[in-house]
Scaffold this motif. Structure first.
Motif, PDB file in Angstrom:
ATOM      1  N   UNK A  82      -0.375  15.012   1.579  1.00  0.00           N
ATOM      2  CA  UNK A  82      -0.731  13.694   2.109  1.00  0.00           C
ATOM      3  C   UNK A  82       0.237  13.306   3.217  1.00  0.00           C
ATOM      4  N   UNK A  83      -0.228  12.448   4.089  1.00  0.00           N
ATOM      5  CA  UNK A  83       0.615  11.920   5.161  1.00  0.00           C
ATOM      6  C   UNK A  83       0.148  10.516   5.493  1.00  0.00           C
ATOM      7  N   UNK A  84       1.088   9.659   5.860  1.00  0.00           N
ATOM      8  CA  UNK A  84       0.776   8.275   6.227  1.00  0.00           C
ATOM      9  C   UNK A  84       1.314   8.007   7.620  1.00  0.00           C
ATOM     10  N   UNK A  85       0.658   7.127   8.328  1.00  0.00           N
ATOM     11  CA  UNK A  85       1.112   6.755   9.657  1.00  0.00           C
ATOM     12  C   UNK A  85       0.031   6.022  10.410  1.00  0.00           C
ATOM     13  N   UNK A  86       0.445   5.105  11.288  1.00  0.00           N
ATOM     14  CA  UNK A  86      -0.489   4.342  12.130  1.00  0.00           C
ATOM     15  C   UNK A  86      -1.525   3.609  11.288  1.00  0.00           C
ATOM     16  N   UNK A  87      -1.107   3.128  10.110  1.00  0.00           N
ATOM     17  CA  UNK A  87      -1.991   2.330   9.280  1.00  0.00           C
ATOM     18  C   UNK A  87      -3.028   3.106   8.497  1.00  0.00           C
ATOM     19  N   UNK A  88      -2.912   4.417   8.437  1.00  0.00           N
ATOM     20  CA  UNK A  88      -3.879   5.186   7.663  1.00  0.00           C
ATOM     21  C   UNK A  88      -3.176   6.254   6.829  1.00  0.00           C
ATOM     22  N   UNK A  89      -3.892   6.795   5.871  1.00  0.00           N
ATOM     23  CA  UNK A  89      -3.379   7.847   5.007  1.00  0.00           C
ATOM     24  C   UNK A  89      -4.374   8.997   4.999  1.00  0.00           C
ATOM     25  N   UNK A 146     -11.089   8.078 -12.316  1.00  0.00           N
ATOM     26  CA  UNK A 146      -9.964   8.467 -11.458  1.00  0.00           C
ATOM     27  C   UNK A 146      -9.935   9.991 -11.321  1.00  0.00           C
ATOM     28  N   UNK A 147     -10.891  10.523 -10.549  1.00  0.00           N
ATOM     29  CA  UNK A 147     -11.004  11.978 -10.454  1.00  0.00           C
ATOM     30  C   UNK A 147     -11.104  12.456  -9.009  1.00  0.00           C
ATOM     31  N   UNK A 148     -10.556  11.690  -8.085  1.00  0.00           N
ATOM     32  CA  UNK A 148     -10.636  12.052  -6.668  1.00  0.00           C
ATOM     33  C   UNK A 148     -10.027  13.422  -6.404  1.00  0.00           C
ATOM     34  N   UNK A 149      -8.797  13.641  -6.841  1.00  0.00           N
ATOM     35  CA  UNK A 149      -8.115  14.909  -6.568  1.00  0.00           C
ATOM     36  C   UNK A 149      -8.818  16.060  -7.274  1.00  0.00           C
ATOM     37  N   UNK A 150      -9.297  15.830  -8.488  1.00  0.00           N
ATOM     38  CA  UNK A 150     -10.004  16.891  -9.202  1.00  0.00           C
ATOM     39  C   UNK A 150     -11.217  17.372  -8.417  1.00  0.00           C
ATOM     40  N   UNK A 151     -11.962  16.436  -7.854  1.00  0.00           N
ATOM     41  CA  UNK A 151     -13.157  16.810  -7.090  1.00  0.00           C
ATOM     42  C   UNK A 151     -12.786  17.487  -5.779  1.00  0.00           C
ATOM     43  N   UNK A 164       0.833  -1.205   0.000  1.00  0.00           N
ATOM     44  CA  UNK A 164       0.000   0.000   0.000  1.00  0.00           C
ATOM     45  C   UNK A 164       0.863   1.249   0.000  1.00  0.00           C
ATOM     46  N   UNK A 165       1.989   1.204   0.692  1.00  0.00           N
ATOM     47  CA  UNK A 165       2.873   2.367   0.783  1.00  0.00           C
ATOM     48  C   UNK A 165       3.454   2.744  -0.570  1.00  0.00           C
ATOM     49  N   UNK A 166       3.566   1.767  -1.475  1.00  0.00           N
ATOM     50  CA  UNK A 166       4.115   2.055  -2.802  1.00  0.00           C
ATOM     51  C   UNK A 166       3.084   2.681  -3.743  1.00  0.00           C
ATOM     52  N   UNK A 167       1.817   2.634  -3.358  1.00  0.00           N
ATOM     53  CA  UNK A 167       0.769   3.218  -4.180  1.00  0.00           C
ATOM     54  C   UNK A 167       0.825   4.744  -4.107  1.00  0.00           C
ATOM     55  N   UNK A 168       0.368   5.390  -5.175  1.00  0.00           N
ATOM     56  CA  UNK A 168       0.267   6.839  -5.141  1.00  0.00           C
ATOM     57  C   UNK A 168      -0.708   7.244  -4.040  1.00  0.00           C
ATOM     58  N   UNK A 169      -0.503   8.387  -3.408  1.00  0.00           N
ATOM     59  CA  UNK A 169      -1.357   8.768  -2.263  1.00  0.00           C
ATOM     60  C   UNK A 169      -2.820   8.969  -2.629  1.00  0.00           C
ATOM     61  N   UNK A 170      -3.139   9.181  -3.906  1.00  0.00           N
ATOM     62  CA  UNK A 170      -4.526   9.379  -4.337  1.00  0.00           C
ATOM     63  C   UNK A 170      -5.141   8.127  -4.933  1.00  0.00           C
ATOM     64  N   UNK A 171      -4.457   6.998  -4.825  1.00  0.00           N
ATOM     65  CA  UNK A 171      -5.002   5.756  -5.362  1.00  0.00           C
ATOM     66  C   UNK A 171      -6.282   5.358  -4.618  1.00  0.00           C
ATOM     67  N   UNK A 172      -7.344   4.952  -5.347  1.00  0.00           N
ATOM     68  CA  UNK A 172      -8.584   4.513  -4.696  1.00  0.00           C
ATOM     69  C   UNK A 172      -8.387   3.343  -3.735  1.00  0.00           C
ATOM     70  N   UNK A 173      -7.313   2.586  -3.910  1.00  0.00           N
ATOM     71  CA  UNK A 173      -7.103   1.423  -3.056  1.00  0.00           C
ATOM     72  C   UNK A 173      -7.001   1.814  -1.585  1.00  0.00           C
TER      73      UNK A 173
END
Length: 313
Positions: free
Chosen positions: A243-250, A221-226, A201-210
């Motif tokens: 974006x920031x990641x930590x404690x299992x969340x983004x 794929x328009x999350x950031x646009x919206x 998951x960490x290798x995914x782009x921060x805006x990935x729907x995953x």
């Protein structure tokens, strides 16, 4: 239920070191007492905390010390400084109904938690969509309006951290998130919170729907646009993607630069640089709109100067 009237005290209580302080110092102390780093969940003013629920590090008990403090302390920082999370429209409506109109205008930061959305109870998702509809409509007469309840809202957080446990198909949940983002506008900050555990998951782009619904093949794929369109006025480009990641969340957000540098991160000094467009995005960082839209091209990384350029949201 009839409100209990607490009359002002005639005793100035000069024996109290706190009450002898100059007003500006007293109000600084009150502001510190009324702030917590924890999120306040499903709050209703005047109601008791459910049995077994953890107590917040919030000094509202100060208001019960004496009548003079009760009337002197400015409660507006209690609502302006803290994050209020709600798990249903009913809970957020009860919260605003329990507030005096003066205090509802002080609420600046609200989080919507999607954990209760369920395929067998579609009304939960529908109520959120109707309540957040900025333009009102027929449902606004029944459910009221989020815009009317929180007219000075600065930051809206959409919490999809519980997606692994939400009983809704990934495409349906993704469309729900995208539609929520279409319902709001004119904010200073919009944030989407997701679950992101493990190296994959960490290798995914921060805006990935995953990160937010558990799948990447879920639709547009328009999350950031919206998110971009929900912040500021049309044509306003003085904003940044962070974006920031930590404690299992983004946490992914779009925020206006003035709000970022004055309220969120005063030490922020510009977007994250990448050596090449093929390099993975860092664990924590920020980028301009141009850097985002050219993320897969050979165009070099952009600097803070791009933040104020004319862009299309």
């Amino acid at each position: 239920m009839t409100a209990i009237l607490i009359v002002p005290s005639e005793n100035i209580q000069d024996q109290s070191p706190l009450l002898r302080l100059p007003n500006e110092i007293k109000h600084m102390i009150f502001r510190y007492c009324f702030a917590t780093e924890e999120t306040i969940v499903d709050a209703i003013v005047g109601s008791s905390r459910p049995e077994g629920e953890k107590a917040l590090t919030l000094g509202v008990s100060l208001l019960r010390t004496c009548r003079r403090v009760y009337h002197e302390a400015d409660r507006r920082p209690l609502y302006a400084q803290n994050i209020f999370r709600f798990t249903s429209v009913d809970r957020v409506r009860c919260f605003f109904n329990s507030l005096d109109g003066t205090y509802s205008t002080s609420v600046h930061d609200i989080e919507i938690d999607a954990r209760r959305v369920h395929s067998k109870h579609p009304g939960i998702a529908r109520e959120w969509l109707h309540y957040l509809a900025w333009s009102g409509g027929t449902w606004a007469n029944v459910l009221e309006s989020f815009q009317a309840d929180a007219p000075h809202l600065k930051c809206l957080r959409l919490n999809f951290e519980s997606w692994p446990f939400i009983s809704v198909s990934r495409p349906e949940l993704w469309n729900f998130l995208r539609t929520l983002l279409m319902q709001v506008e004119g904010l200073e900050r919009i944030m989407v919170i997701g679950a992101s555990k493990g190296a994959g998951m960490a290798r995914r782009e921060p805006w990935s729907p995953v990160h937010f619904v558990g799948g990447d093949d879920v639709g547009s794929d328009d999350l950031v646009q919206r998110m971009w369109a929900a912040v500021g006025k049309p044509g306003d480009s003085s904003k940044i993607i962070r974006w920031s990641r930590g404690h299992g969340k983004i946490q992914l957000e779009v925020v206006s630069v003035p709000y970022l540098t004055s309220k969120v991160d005063k030490s922020w000094n510009g977007p994250t640089a990448r050596k090449s467009q093929t390099e993975a995005w860092p664990e924590n960082g920020s980028c301009t709109w141009k850097a985002y839209t050219h993320r897969h091209s050979s165009v070099p990384a952009y600097s803070i100067k791009d933040v104020n350029h004319s862009v299309s949201g």
